[in-house]
Design a protein around this motif. Structure first.
Motif, mmCIF file in Angstrom:
data_model
loop_
_atom_site.group_PDB
_atom_site.id
_atom_site.type_symbol
_atom_site.label_atom_id
_atom_site.label_comp_id
_atom_site.label_asym_id
_atom_site.label_seq_id
_atom_site.Cartn_x
_atom_site.Cartn_y
_atom_site.Cartn_z
ATOM 1 N N SER A 93 0.842 -1.199 0.000
ATOM 2 C CA SER A 93 0.000 0.000 0.000
ATOM 3 C C SER A 93 0.875 1.246 0.000
ATOM 4 O O SER A 93 1.920 1.289 0.639
ATOM 5 N N ARG A 94 0.416 2.243 -0.713
ATOM 6 C CA ARG A 94 1.178 3.487 -0.701
ATOM 7 C C ARG A 94 0.900 4.231 0.604
ATOM 8 O O ARG A 94 -0.193 4.139 1.171
ATOM 9 N N ILE A 95 1.892 4.940 1.053
ATOM 10 C CA ILE A 95 1.774 5.691 2.297
ATOM 11 C C ILE A 95 1.198 7.059 1.966
ATOM 12 O O ILE A 95 1.704 7.759 1.080
ATOM 13 N N ILE A 96 0.146 7.418 2.676
ATOM 14 C CA ILE A 96 -0.483 8.716 2.473
ATOM 15 C C ILE A 96 -0.094 9.596 3.654
ATOM 16 O O ILE A 96 -0.362 9.260 4.808
ATOM 17 N N LYS A 97 0.566 10.683 3.358
ATOM 18 C CA LYS A 97 1.000 11.595 4.413
ATOM 19 C C LYS A 97 -0.233 12.249 5.041
ATOM 20 O O LYS A 97 -1.132 12.703 4.341
ATOM 21 N N ARG A 98 -0.267 12.230 6.353
ATOM 22 C CA ARG A 98 -1.414 12.814 7.038
ATOM 23 C C ARG A 98 -1.397 14.327 6.899
ATOM 24 O O ARG A 98 -0.340 14.941 6.762
ATOM 25 N N LYS A 99 -2.568 14.892 6.941
ATOM 26 C CA LYS A 99 -2.704 16.338 6.861
ATOM 27 C C LYS A 99 -3.151 16.845 8.215
ATOM 28 O O LYS A 99 -4.162 16.400 8.753
ATOM 29 N N VAL A 100 -2.400 17.780 8.754
ATOM 30 C CA VAL A 100 -2.707 18.341 10.068
ATOM 31 C C VAL A 100 -2.699 19.862 9.929
ATOM 32 O O VAL A 100 -1.769 20.435 9.344
ATOM 33 N N ARG A 101 -3.729 20.474 10.475
ATOM 34 C CA ARG A 101 -3.770 21.940 10.440
ATOM 35 C C ARG A 101 -2.623 22.519 11.263
ATOM 36 O O ARG A 101 -2.175 21.913 12.230
ATOM 37 N N LYS A 102 -2.169 23.698 10.887
ATOM 38 C CA LYS A 102 -1.102 24.375 11.621
ATOM 39 C C LYS A 102 -1.551 24.586 13.063
ATOM 40 O O LYS A 102 -2.745 24.780 13.332
ATOM 41 N N LEU A 103 -0.595 24.560 13.982
ATOM 42 C CA LEU A 103 -0.914 24.723 15.410
ATOM 43 C C LEU A 103 -1.709 25.995 15.675
ATOM 44 O O LEU A 103 -2.652 25.985 16.467
ATOM 45 N N GLU A 104 -1.342 27.073 15.005
ATOM 46 C CA GLU A 104 -2.043 28.339 15.246
ATOM 47 C C GLU A 104 -3.495 28.309 14.767
ATOM 48 O O GLU A 104 -4.311 29.129 15.185
ATOM 49 N N ASP A 105 -3.833 27.337 13.907
ATOM 50 C CA ASP A 105 -5.206 27.187 13.427
ATOM 51 C C ASP A 105 -6.015 26.180 14.247
ATOM 52 O O ASP A 105 -7.191 25.974 13.985
ATOM 53 N N GLN A 106 -5.363 25.538 15.222
ATOM 54 C CA GLN A 106 -6.050 24.548 16.046
ATOM 55 C C GLN A 106 -6.579 25.182 17.329
ATOM 56 O O GLN A 106 -6.041 26.164 17.822
ATOM 57 N N LYS A 107 -7.629 24.573 17.843
ATOM 58 C CA LYS A 107 -8.184 25.030 19.113
ATOM 59 C C LYS A 107 -7.370 24.425 20.251
ATOM 60 O O LYS A 107 -6.640 23.449 20.076
ATOM 61 N N GLU A 108 -7.531 24.988 21.435
ATOM 62 C CA GLU A 108 -6.725 24.619 22.605
ATOM 63 C C GLU A 108 -6.756 23.123 22.930
ATOM 64 O O GLU A 108 -5.761 22.561 23.359
ATOM 65 N N TYR A 109 -7.899 22.460 22.726
ATOM 66 C CA TYR A 109 -8.018 21.061 23.132
ATOM 67 C C TYR A 109 -7.878 20.067 21.982
ATOM 68 O O TYR A 109 -8.210 18.905 22.130
ATOM 69 N N GLU A 110 -7.377 20.510 20.839
ATOM 70 C CA GLU A 110 -7.119 19.576 19.757
ATOM 71 C C GLU A 110 -5.805 18.849 20.027
ATOM 72 O O GLU A 110 -4.889 19.378 20.655
ATOM 73 N N SER A 111 -5.727 17.632 19.547
ATOM 74 C CA SER A 111 -4.645 16.712 19.892
ATOM 75 C C SER A 111 -3.239 17.292 19.712
ATOM 76 O O SER A 111 -2.430 17.249 20.629
#
Length: 145
Positions: A93-111
């Motif tokens: 299987s091909r590896i799909i790079k995960r997409k994560v929003r920039k820290l400054e765009d995340q809310k305080e309680y996001e992982s």
């Protein structure tokens, strides 16, 4: 529920840690469901990384598909029609790079926001600082609970 098994046999292998347990997944939209079991390796014999799964059609008690194999290798499907096939070969299987929003765009309680200090210290290989950051996070979560 997830179990942690510490396996060790000084005469045969080096120690290893293996996670195992059951996971149930239900889709509220389609009503499909699955029961997944991550098996731990028996002390003698057997294989590591074994997985078995039963997939159910909506409102059906009998499984429509059984899957077994290795979660990090090949998994085989056996359908209720009697057909057998390779379900997935994770090595191909091909590896799909995960997409994560920039820290400054995340809310305080996001992982990633919560774990950023742990992740940063692991990246620079400072295990003591990573452990301390993890401890602070866990203590904060306990206090807030």
């Amino acid at each position: 529920m997830m179990n942690v098994t510490f396996s060790h046999s000084p005469m045969f292998t080096v120690p290893w840690v293996e996670l195992g347990g059951e996971c149930n997944i239900s889709c509220s939209k389609s009503a499909y469901s699955a029961n997944i079991i991550f098996h731990t390796k028996p002390f003698y014999g057997g294989k590591k990384h074994k997985i078995t799964t039963e997939i159910f059609f909506p409102n059906d008690k009998k499984s429509s598909c059984s899957i077994e194999g290795e979660w990090n290798g090949v998994m085989y499907a056996k359908y209720s029609t009697g057909e057998n096939a390779v379900f997935i070969d994770t090595k191909k299987s091909r590896i799909i790079k995960r997409k994560v929003r920039k820290l400054e765009d995340q809310k305080e309680y996001e992982s990633h926001c919560l774990w950023k200090d742990v992740i940063l210290n692991l990246k620079i290989r400072d295990i003591d600082a990573a452990s301390e950051a993890k401890h602070r996070l866990e203590e904060r979560q306990r206090a807030e609970a």
